[in-house]
Design an enzyme around this catalytic site. Structure first.
Site, PDB file in Angstrom:
ATOM      1  N   GLU A  93       0.886  -1.179   0.000  1.00 35.36           N
ATOM      2  CA  GLU A  93       0.000   0.000   0.000  1.00 35.36           C
ATOM      3  C   GLU A  93       0.914   1.216   0.000  1.00 35.36           C
ATOM      4  O   GLU A  93       1.469   1.583   1.039  1.00 35.36           O
ATOM      5  CB  GLU A  93      -0.884  -0.022   1.256  1.00 35.36           C
ATOM      6  CG  GLU A  93      -1.916  -1.141   1.282  1.00 35.36           C
ATOM      7  CD  GLU A  93      -3.134  -0.837   0.424  1.00 35.36           C
ATOM      8  OE1 GLU A  93      -3.386   0.349   0.134  1.00 35.36           O
ATOM      9  OE2 GLU A  93      -3.830  -1.786   0.035  1.00 35.36           O
ATOM     10  N   CYS A  97      -2.210   9.587   2.612  1.00 36.75           N
ATOM     11  CA  CYS A  97      -1.713   9.017   1.346  1.00 36.75           C
ATOM     12  C   CYS A  97      -2.646   9.315   0.176  1.00 36.75           C
ATOM     13  O   CYS A  97      -2.215   9.387  -0.963  1.00 36.75           O
ATOM     14  CB  CYS A  97      -1.507   7.522   1.499  1.00 36.75           C
ATOM     15  SG  CYS A  97      -2.981   6.683   2.082  1.00 36.75           S
TER      16      CYS A  97
HETATM   17  P1  NAD Z   1       8.093   4.708   5.174  1.00 37.98           P
HETATM   18  O1  NAD Z   1       8.154   3.891   3.948  1.00 37.98           O
HETATM   19  O2  NAD Z   1       9.233   5.603   5.502  1.00 37.98           O
HETATM   20  O3  NAD Z   1       7.924   3.770   6.470  1.00 37.98           O
HETATM   21  C1  NAD Z   1       6.928   2.751   6.555  1.00 37.98           C
HETATM   22  C2  NAD Z   1       7.427   1.632   7.458  1.00 37.98           C
HETATM   23  O4  NAD Z   1       8.605   1.063   6.872  1.00 37.98           O
HETATM   24  C3  NAD Z   1       7.795   2.073   8.869  1.00 37.98           C
HETATM   25  O5  NAD Z   1       7.308   1.116   9.782  1.00 37.98           O
HETATM   26  C4  NAD Z   1       9.329   2.100   8.852  1.00 37.98           C
HETATM   27  O6  NAD Z   1       9.895   1.776  10.094  1.00 37.98           O
HETATM   28  C5  NAD Z   1       9.673   1.034   7.828  1.00 37.98           C
HETATM   29  N1  NAD Z   1      10.919   1.335   7.108  1.00 37.98           N
HETATM   30  C6  NAD Z   1      11.467   2.560   6.860  1.00 37.98           C
HETATM   31  N2  NAD Z   1      12.599   2.433   6.131  1.00 37.98           N
HETATM   32  C7  NAD Z   1      12.758   1.114   5.905  1.00 37.98           C
HETATM   33  C8  NAD Z   1      13.758   0.343   5.217  1.00 37.98           C
HETATM   34  N3  NAD Z   1      14.767   0.936   4.604  1.00 37.98           N
HETATM   35  N4  NAD Z   1      13.613  -0.988   5.186  1.00 37.98           N
HETATM   36  C9  NAD Z   1      12.582  -1.586   5.793  1.00 37.98           C
HETATM   37  N5  NAD Z   1      11.613  -0.920   6.470  1.00 37.98           N
HETATM   38  C10 NAD Z   1      11.708   0.410   6.532  1.00 37.98           C
HETATM   39  O7  NAD Z   1       6.716   5.492   5.074  1.00 37.98           O
HETATM   40  P2  NAD Z   1       6.123   6.556   6.079  1.00 37.98           P
HETATM   41  O8  NAD Z   1       6.956   7.795   6.035  1.00 37.98           O
HETATM   42  O9  NAD Z   1       5.858   5.942   7.409  1.00 37.98           O
HETATM   43  O10 NAD Z   1       4.705   6.841   5.393  1.00 37.98           O
HETATM   44  C11 NAD Z   1       4.558   7.747   4.351  1.00 37.98           C
HETATM   45  C12 NAD Z   1       4.365   7.083   3.019  1.00 37.98           C
HETATM   46  O11 NAD Z   1       3.436   6.053   3.119  1.00 37.98           O
HETATM   47  C13 NAD Z   1       3.813   8.014   1.962  1.00 37.98           C
HETATM   48  O12 NAD Z   1       4.480   7.796   0.744  1.00 37.98           O
HETATM   49  C14 NAD Z   1       2.370   7.612   1.846  1.00 37.98           C
HETATM   50  O13 NAD Z   1       1.770   7.902   0.602  1.00 37.98           O
HETATM   51  C15 NAD Z   1       2.427   6.170   2.107  1.00 37.98           C
HETATM   52  N6  NAD Z   1       1.176   5.687   2.657  1.00 37.98           N
HETATM   53  C16 NAD Z   1       0.401   4.852   1.918  1.00 37.98           C
HETATM   54  C17 NAD Z   1      -0.802   4.416   2.435  1.00 37.98           C
HETATM   55  C18 NAD Z   1      -1.714   3.491   1.671  1.00 37.98           C
HETATM   56  O14 NAD Z   1      -2.653   3.021   2.278  1.00 37.98           O
HETATM   57  N7  NAD Z   1      -1.489   3.217   0.404  1.00 37.98           N
HETATM   58  C19 NAD Z   1      -1.213   4.834   3.690  1.00 37.98           C
HETATM   59  C20 NAD Z   1      -0.388   5.675   4.407  1.00 37.98           C
HETATM   60  C21 NAD Z   1       0.809   6.087   3.885  1.00 37.98           C
END
Ligand code: NAD
Length: 457
Positions: free
Chosen positions: A209, A243
């Site tokens: 997602e 998002c």
């Molecule tokens: P992110 O990708 O930075 O982090 C998401 C999760 O991944 C966190 O739990 C984090 O600890 C983990 N993570 C971070 N870096 C990682 C790595 N290198 N390897 C493995 N895991 C890692 O995202 P965010 O900043 O928490 O959220 C924002 C993004 O999420 C935006 O792009 C937004 O559009 C998207 N989003 C999508 C939805 C959806 O339902 N499609 C919902 C909310 C947010």
């Protein structure tokens, strides 16, 4: 406990068969629901502590959504789980065929910070309903909410069934190094690619997602004031850290000025003359995102807002005009309270801009003209969207929620969550009272018969 030991214990638990029992799943979901209800005030408090999320928004966009999903799963679990009979193929006569729903096994759910409660619990409901074990890795950027989640989960579930692992990127990386039967990830596109790669190692099925730049197109027939009101709500709820928030506006040039005036009025109506003192406007999650958003304000014209306070992680609801595609704000998903307004005159211009980005998670079109709305939906590929409003497709649990292309793979919500976390096992049950001999060797003289037979089907 070491991560590998935890997973081994959950695997053993799964293989023991407890989670295959639908009554067991239902009881677990009921305990989960009751605990969330008991902890409602505490959930509101931690969300406010993490990023000043307004209590109304916590109830509307986190707690009530999760409770609705829980009620639906608890009510429909038996029905969803029942094998679905399908018409058998004549080729197999006699046979009775069905699809059975079986849990994958050990699932990993990685959640983001922006709706830190709802986007962690939502997928868990599907995973538990479908009979899987769950390891949840909530976001490190909302430590209070993630801590409370871990506490609720440890109160409600046996850790061999459902548990939480707290931590950031390193913890996530260690979790992804393990073998899972299903991975459900919500977050950014770059991390989504890392997760996809890790899943590929073991051919683990996955839901991603993700996000993207979700366009919002307004034609010259739209009801301007209502359009502005609905956009202001969808853009500035959660301080734009949604998002599916409209990322940028493409408005017909003939109504640009009227639309900007309407935006100005609606922002003030909702959040007052100084949104900084409004109790209804959240803060940016951290300094890194504050700086990222602050940079977006530098090379466009600010029509409204633009005030910032780093100490308070505050960025005012901001509208930018005279934006060009080369501006910073148009280079990546905004994910904050900054709204660029671009104009168009022809459909070709709309097309050129939208397809210059990856397929978005959402798209919105405001118009009173059926032909324009149809054109929009037939022309563009996007995860999901709304005509004449923003965000609300998310609220209908009968609409699967997910992206397409770079905005994601797979979907969930409502009954789709149950099916996302279930393997569809196709079983044909052959009768033994008749055995049509045509398929068996020797084949000599049977080809004509086979061709005639195939014509009937
Ligand atoms: P992110 O990708 O930075 O982090 C998401 C999760 O991944 C966190 O739990 C984090 O600890 C983990 N993570 C971070 N870096 C990682 C790595 N290198 N390897 C493995 N895991 C890692 O995202 P965010 O900043 O928490 O959220 C924002 C993004 O999420 C935006 O792009 C937004 O559009 C998207 N989003 C999508 C939805 C959806 O339902 N499609 C919902 C909310 C947010």
């Amino acid at each position: 406990m070491e991560i590998s030991e935890l997973i081994q214990k959950q695997r053993t638990y799964f293989l023991s068969g407890y989670t295959k029992d639908v009554n067991f799943r239902k009881a677990a979901l009921i305990r989960f629901r009751e605990s969330i209800k008991r902890n409602e005030q505490e959930i509101i408090n931690v969300l406010a502590a993490d990023f000043k999320k307004p209590p109304f928004e916590s109830v509307a966009t986190e707690i009530s959504i999760v409770l609705k999903e829980l009620n639906l799963a608890i009510k429909n679990l038996y029905k969803w789980n029942k094998p679905k009979r399908v018409k058998p193929s004549l080729l197999n006569f006699p046979s009775s065929d069905a699809i059975m729903y079986e849990p994958y096994g050990s699932t990993l759910i990685i959640a983001p910070w922006n709706y830190p409660f709802q986007l962690a619990v939502g997928p868990m409901i599907g995973a538990i309903a479908a009979g899987n074990t769950v390891v949840l890795k909530p976001s490190e950027l909302t430590p209070k909410t993630s801590g409370l989640l871990a506490k609720i989960i440890s109160d409600v579930f046996d850790e061999n069934h459902v548990t939480t692992v707290l931590g950031g990127k390193e913890t996530s990386t260690r979790l992804l190094a393990e073998r899972w039967d299903y991975i459900f990830f919500t977050g950014s596109v770059p991390v989504g690619k890392i997760v996809y790669k890790a899943a590929a190692k073991n051919l683990t099925p996955i839901t991603l997602e993700l996000g993207g730049k979700s366009p919002c197109v307004i034609d010259e027939t739209a009801k301007i004031q209502l359009t502005a009101k609905r956009i202001v709500w969808g853009k500035f709820v959660n301080a734009g850290q949604t998002c599916i928030a409209p990322d940028y506006i493409l408005v017909h040039s003939s109504i640009k000025d009227a639309f900007l005036t309407a935006l100005d009025i609606e922002i003030t109506k909702a959040l007052g003359a100084d949104p900084k003192v409004s109790p209804d406007f959240a803060r940016i999650i951290n300094e890194k995102n504050f700086e990222r958003l602050n940079n977006m304000l530098s090379d466009s014209v600010i029509f409204k807002g633009g005030q910032t306070d780093k100490n308070d992680l505050y960025i005012a609801p901001t509208v930018l005009t005279d934006v060009s595609l080369s501006d910073t704000v148009m280079q990546e998903e905004i994910f904050g309270p900054v709204l660029p307004v671009l104009t168009y005159d022809t459909k070709e211009e709309i097309k050129k801009i939208i397809v210059s980005y990856e397929k978005p998670l959402s798209a919105y079109v405001f118009s009173q003209k059926r032909s324009f709305k149809n054109w929009f939906n037939e022309t563009f590929s996007y995860g999901g969207g709304v005509i004449n409003d923003t965000l609300v497709h998310f609220l209908n649990d009968r609409l699967p929620f997910g992206g397409v292309g770079h905005s994601g793979i797979g979907s969930y919500h409502g009954k789709k969550s149950f099916f996302t976390f279930s393997h569809e096992k196709s079983v044909a049950k052959r009768g033994t009272w008749l055995d049509i001999p045509i398929r068996y060797a020797p084949y000599k003289g049977k080809i004509g018969l086979l061709k005639n037979f195939m014509k009937w089907l």
